[in-house]
Design an enzyme around this catalytic site. Sequence first.
Site, PDB file in Angstrom:
ATOM      1  N   GLU A  48       0.927  -1.188  -0.064  1.00 62.36           N
ATOM      2  CA  GLU A  48      -0.065  -0.134   0.040  1.00 62.36           C
ATOM      3  C   GLU A  48       0.839   1.189  -0.090  1.00 62.36           C
ATOM      4  O   GLU A  48       1.812   1.431   0.866  1.00 62.36           O
ATOM      5  CB  GLU A  48      -0.985   0.090   1.145  1.00 62.36           C
ATOM      6  CG  GLU A  48      -1.965  -1.208   1.186  1.00 62.36           C
ATOM      7  CD  GLU A  48      -2.955  -1.329   0.199  1.00 62.36           C
ATOM      8  OE1 GLU A  48      -3.063  -0.187  -0.577  1.00 62.36           O
ATOM      9  OE2 GLU A  48      -4.011  -2.168   0.206  1.00 62.36           O
ATOM     10  N   CYS A  88      -7.861  -0.896   8.573  1.00 66.48           N
ATOM     11  CA  CYS A  88      -6.806  -1.006   8.073  1.00 66.48           C
ATOM     12  C   CYS A  88      -6.219   0.491   7.574  1.00 66.48           C
ATOM     13  O   CYS A  88      -5.021   0.867   7.935  1.00 66.48           O
ATOM     14  CB  CYS A  88      -6.341  -2.021   6.672  1.00 66.48           C
ATOM     15  SG  CYS A  88      -6.411  -3.723   7.441  1.00 66.48           S
ATOM     16  N   HIS A 103      -1.429  -5.167   2.783  1.00 66.00           N
ATOM     17  CA  HIS A 103      -2.650  -6.197   2.823  1.00 66.00           C
ATOM     18  C   HIS A 103      -2.071  -7.409   2.272  1.00 66.00           C
ATOM     19  O   HIS A 103      -1.251  -7.651   1.343  1.00 66.00           O
ATOM     20  CB  HIS A 103      -3.639  -5.699   1.783  1.00 66.00           C
ATOM     21  CG  HIS A 103      -4.662  -4.834   2.629  1.00 66.00           C
ATOM     22  ND1 HIS A 103      -5.090  -3.473   2.129  1.00 66.00           N
ATOM     23  CD2 HIS A 103      -5.342  -5.009   3.601  1.00 66.00           C
ATOM     24  CE1 HIS A 103      -6.039  -3.025   2.981  1.00 66.00           C
ATOM     25  NE2 HIS A 103      -6.211  -4.040   3.769  1.00 66.00           N
TER      26      HIS A 103
END
Length: 220
Positions: A84, A147, A170
């Site tokens: 990410e 998250c 993730h």
Amino acid sequence: MVEPLILATGFSVFPGAPENPTAWAMEEIEGSGWQPSGARLVTRTLPVKFDLWEREFSPLLAERNPDAVISFGLSAKATGITLESTARNAVATDRPDFTGACSRSACVNDTGPDVLPTRLPLSAISNALRARDIPMARSDSAGDYLCNLLFYRLMEHAGAGGARVAGFIHVPYIDVQARRLIAAGAIADGVFTLSEKQLLEAVQTIIEVCATALRDTRVA
Ligand code: PCA
């Protein structure tokens, strides 16, 4: 000289996800006693709860003062280890946490910027994962649930003088969990999975790359 401290975190269960591969990975790594070279590792599994920053994470960072924080979470839609790049100042108000509570606010911080970039060495991580043939992807949105909330708070903290290396990744389900959950009717068939070995290797590789990044950026 004291070795730098790396904190790796996973998440526990949440509605729609009765098992979480990141909790499993933290438990395995903790249980095995594995440590990266040149750094000390501590792990923690966090509850999927909207007040987790105030109640759990912020006190943990204050207590341990880690040099690097690598947070992991499950995305059932992930097609590999998903790096990410960007935390977003957005929170869904219609997705309950594990206690059933929803967020009252649609953003993480009323006065914060819209986006905050990761401080993980993503290129080095993707090279290392590719060299080990571990499926991976890059993403510029960690969603708008817990998250992303944790990711955004973590990047705010890092920007204010917290960990030098910090960010969020993730991961998909591992195959044994997916098989169990599909058999129980808890998740739909057809999800992408990693083997247990692949997930552990990926998490350890990411931690090793971050340990190297800490050494390379050490302030004399
Ligand atoms: N995944 C959720 C929250 C906890 C987790 O492991 C998410 O992607 O927001």
